[in-house]
Design an enzyme around this catalytic site. Structure first.
Site, PDB file in Angstrom:
ATOM      1  N   PRO A   1       0.812  -1.232   0.000  1.00  0.00           N
ATOM      2  CA  PRO A   1       0.000   0.000   0.000  1.00  0.00           C
ATOM      3  C   PRO A   1       0.841   1.277   0.000  1.00  0.00           C
ATOM      4  O   PRO A   1       0.497   2.246  -0.676  1.00  0.00           O
ATOM      5  CB  PRO A   1      -0.807  -0.116   1.305  1.00  0.00           C
ATOM      6  CG  PRO A   1      -0.881  -1.586   1.574  1.00  0.00           C
ATOM      7  CD  PRO A   1       0.399  -2.180   1.053  1.00  0.00           C
TER       8      PRO A   1
ATOM      9  N   TYR B   1       3.767   3.748  -8.166  1.00  0.00           N
ATOM     10  CA  TYR B   1       3.401   3.044  -9.392  1.00  0.00           C
ATOM     11  C   TYR B   1       2.339   3.767 -10.230  1.00  0.00           C
ATOM     12  O   TYR B   1       2.337   3.660 -11.459  1.00  0.00           O
ATOM     13  CB  TYR B   1       2.898   1.632  -9.058  1.00  0.00           C
ATOM     14  CG  TYR B   1       3.988   0.715  -8.557  1.00  0.00           C
ATOM     15  CD1 TYR B   1       5.115   0.459  -9.329  1.00  0.00           C
ATOM     16  CD2 TYR B   1       3.896   0.096  -7.314  1.00  0.00           C
ATOM     17  CE1 TYR B   1       6.117  -0.384  -8.886  1.00  0.00           C
ATOM     18  CE2 TYR B   1       4.898  -0.751  -6.860  1.00  0.00           C
ATOM     19  CZ  TYR B   1       6.006  -0.990  -7.647  1.00  0.00           C
ATOM     20  OH  TYR B   1       6.994  -1.824  -7.206  1.00  0.00           O
TER      21      TYR B   1
HETATM   22  C1  LIG Z   1       9.658   2.150  -4.141  1.00  0.00           C
HETATM   23  C2  LIG Z   1      11.068   2.448  -4.625  1.00  0.00           C
HETATM   24  C3  LIG Z   1      11.476   1.402  -5.659  1.00  0.00           C
HETATM   25  C4  LIG Z   1      11.071   3.845  -5.277  1.00  0.00           C
HETATM   26  O1  LIG Z   1      12.373   4.104  -5.796  1.00  0.00           O
HETATM   27  P1  LIG Z   1      13.031   5.552  -5.676  1.00  0.00           P
HETATM   28  O2  LIG Z   1      14.253   5.548  -6.517  1.00  0.00           O
HETATM   29  O3  LIG Z   1      13.180   5.934  -4.261  1.00  0.00           O
HETATM   30  O4  LIG Z   1      11.886   6.458  -6.319  1.00  0.00           O
HETATM   31  P2  LIG Z   1      12.119   7.676  -7.340  1.00  0.00           P
HETATM   32  O5  LIG Z   1      13.110   8.608  -6.749  1.00  0.00           O
HETATM   33  O6  LIG Z   1      12.394   7.143  -8.695  1.00  0.00           O
HETATM   34  O7  LIG Z   1      10.682   8.354  -7.304  1.00  0.00           O
HETATM   35  C5  LIG Z   1       9.941   8.604  -8.484  1.00  0.00           C
HETATM   36  C6  LIG Z   1       8.678   9.310  -8.091  1.00  0.00           C
HETATM   37  O8  LIG Z   1       7.883   8.473  -7.239  1.00  0.00           O
HETATM   38  C7  LIG Z   1       7.636   9.115  -6.003  1.00  0.00           C
HETATM   39  N1  LIG Z   1       7.689   8.087  -4.977  1.00  0.00           N
HETATM   40  C8  LIG Z   1       8.759   7.347  -4.608  1.00  0.00           C
HETATM   41  N2  LIG Z   1       8.411   6.481  -3.637  1.00  0.00           N
HETATM   42  C9  LIG Z   1       7.102   6.701  -3.385  1.00  0.00           C
HETATM   43  C10 LIG Z   1       6.155   6.133  -2.478  1.00  0.00           C
HETATM   44  N3  LIG Z   1       6.493   5.135  -1.632  1.00  0.00           N
HETATM   45  N4  LIG Z   1       4.887   6.615  -2.491  1.00  0.00           N
HETATM   46  C11 LIG Z   1       4.533   7.611  -3.349  1.00  0.00           C
HETATM   47  N5  LIG Z   1       5.380   8.183  -4.238  1.00  0.00           N
HETATM   48  C12 LIG Z   1       6.646   7.731  -4.248  1.00  0.00           C
HETATM   49  C13 LIG Z   1       8.719  10.154  -5.864  1.00  0.00           C
HETATM   50  O9  LIG Z   1       8.334  11.206  -5.047  1.00  0.00           O
HETATM   51  C14 LIG Z   1       8.926  10.585  -7.295  1.00  0.00           C
HETATM   52  O10 LIG Z   1       7.937  11.510  -7.657  1.00  0.00           O
HETATM   53  P3  LIG Z   1       8.213  12.620  -8.788  1.00  0.00           P
HETATM   54  O11 LIG Z   1       8.485  11.867 -10.074  1.00  0.00           O
HETATM   55  O12 LIG Z   1       6.934  13.404  -8.821  1.00  0.00           O
HETATM   56  O13 LIG Z   1       9.393  13.397  -8.336  1.00  0.00           O
HETATM   57  C15 LIG Z   1      12.086   2.493  -3.452  1.00  0.00           C
HETATM   58  O14 LIG Z   1      11.657   3.424  -2.512  1.00  0.00           O
HETATM   59  C16 LIG Z   1      12.258   1.151  -2.773  1.00  0.00           C
HETATM   60  O15 LIG Z   1      13.120   0.364  -3.158  1.00  0.00           O
HETATM   61  N6  LIG Z   1      11.467   0.911  -1.721  1.00  0.00           N
HETATM   62  C17 LIG Z   1      11.611  -0.319  -0.942  1.00  0.00           C
HETATM   63  C18 LIG Z   1      11.247  -1.553  -1.718  1.00  0.00           C
HETATM   64  C19 LIG Z   1       9.824  -1.528  -2.179  1.00  0.00           C
HETATM   65  O16 LIG Z   1       8.925  -1.151  -1.449  1.00  0.00           O
HETATM   66  N7  LIG Z   1       9.648  -1.931  -3.451  1.00  0.00           N
HETATM   67  C20 LIG Z   1       8.334  -2.043  -4.024  1.00  0.00           C
HETATM   68  C21 LIG Z   1       7.732  -3.340  -3.624  1.00  0.00           C
HETATM   69  S1  LIG Z   1       6.002  -3.344  -3.983  1.00  0.00           S
END
Ligand SMILES: CC(C)(COP(=O)(O)OP(=O)(O)OC[C@H]1O[C@@H](n2cnc3c(N)ncnc32)[C@H](O)[C@@H]1OP(=O)(O)O)[C@@H](O)C(=O)NCCC(=O)NCCS
Length: 186
Positions: free
Chosen positions: A154, A160
């Site tokens: 969530p 995404y």
């Molecule tokens: C989720 C994850 C892959 C995002 O990667 P990241 O490199 O930190 O994200 P980015 O910097 O590319 O963010 C891209 C956009 O998404 C947004 N975003 C990133 N994480 C977000 C979240 N958890 N919720 C909402 N928005 C999010 C950013 O603000 C950014 O917005 P913008 O384009 O308007 O500036 C990373 O946080 C992660 O590895 N999390 C832990 C593992 C995980 O949860 N994976 C998904 C499993 S379902």
């Protein structure tokens, strides 16, 4: 489960902003649509990789663990990658380690499911997750695949959605087999 596209004949509103022609012909991704170009990634020290060659699986496992995924048997990760249709990872030049990763499995023509989307916590919020996902989606579209799904926690739905994924499109729900519940009924 989030879906991009649908299971058989997707209504236009559910499909990715696809460049597929009516014959579902293969197209080439456009660099112009990416939030960060390959060149910019390179200049920041992030090398794009599209095969598992050179990927240290213990280091990848460490990234999984660092983001809270369970540590997995490296030998099994190797098998999983051998059965993966498309993958993308970023190698950080200074450390030669993977810092971002995503992969997709599927039937190669109609459907794909994206797994293991991770960015090393030290490299999060730099746009790397988005950069990897944009390219993985395009690589799938280039193969003509328009039904792309994934499971999302969530707290990550907001990551995404801007990439084109929607929850429960037209009321379609993902279902997951849960072994223990099944056993308890017997
Ligand atoms: C989720 C994850 C892959 C995002 O990667 P990241 O490199 O930190 O994200 P980015 O910097 O590319 O963010 C891209 C956009 O998404 C947004 N975003 C990133 N994480 C977000 C979240 N958890 N919720 C909402 N928005 C999010 C950013 O603000 C950014 O917005 P913008 O384009 O308007 O500036 C990373 O946080 C992660 O590895 N999390 C832990 C593992 C995980 O949860 N994976 C998904 C499993 S379902």
């Amino acid at each position: 489960m989030l879906l991009s596209g649908t299971i058989s004949t997707p209504p236009p509103s559910l499909r990715l902003k696809s460049t597929l022609n009516p014959q579902n012909a293969v197209t080439q991704p456009s660099q112009a649509s990416y939030s960060i170009t390959d060149k910019d990634l390179e200049s920041r020290g992030f090398h794009l990789r599209r095969t598992a060659q050179g990927l240290n699986l213990d280091q990848l496992n460490s990234v999984f663990v660092a983001v809270g995924f369970p540590r997995r048997d490296t030998a099994k990760i190797k098998v999983a990658l051998e059965h993966t249709d498309a993958l993308l990872w970023l190698e950080y030049e200074k450390t030669r380690k993977p810092v971002a990763f995503a992969r997709a499995t599927g039937d190669g023509v109609f459907n794909a499911i994206i797994w293991d989307v991770v960015v090393d916590p030290s490299f999060q919020s730099l746009g790397l997750g988005k950069a990897v996902m944009e390219r993985l989606i395009d690589d799938l579209k280039v193969k003509g695949i328009c039904n792309i799904a994934l499971y999302s926690e969530p707290r990550v739905l907001g990551f995404y959605r801007p990439l084109g994924f929607v929850s429960d499109p037209d009321g379609i729900r993902g279902m997951v087999f849960i072994r223990n519940k099944h056993k308890n009924k017997n």
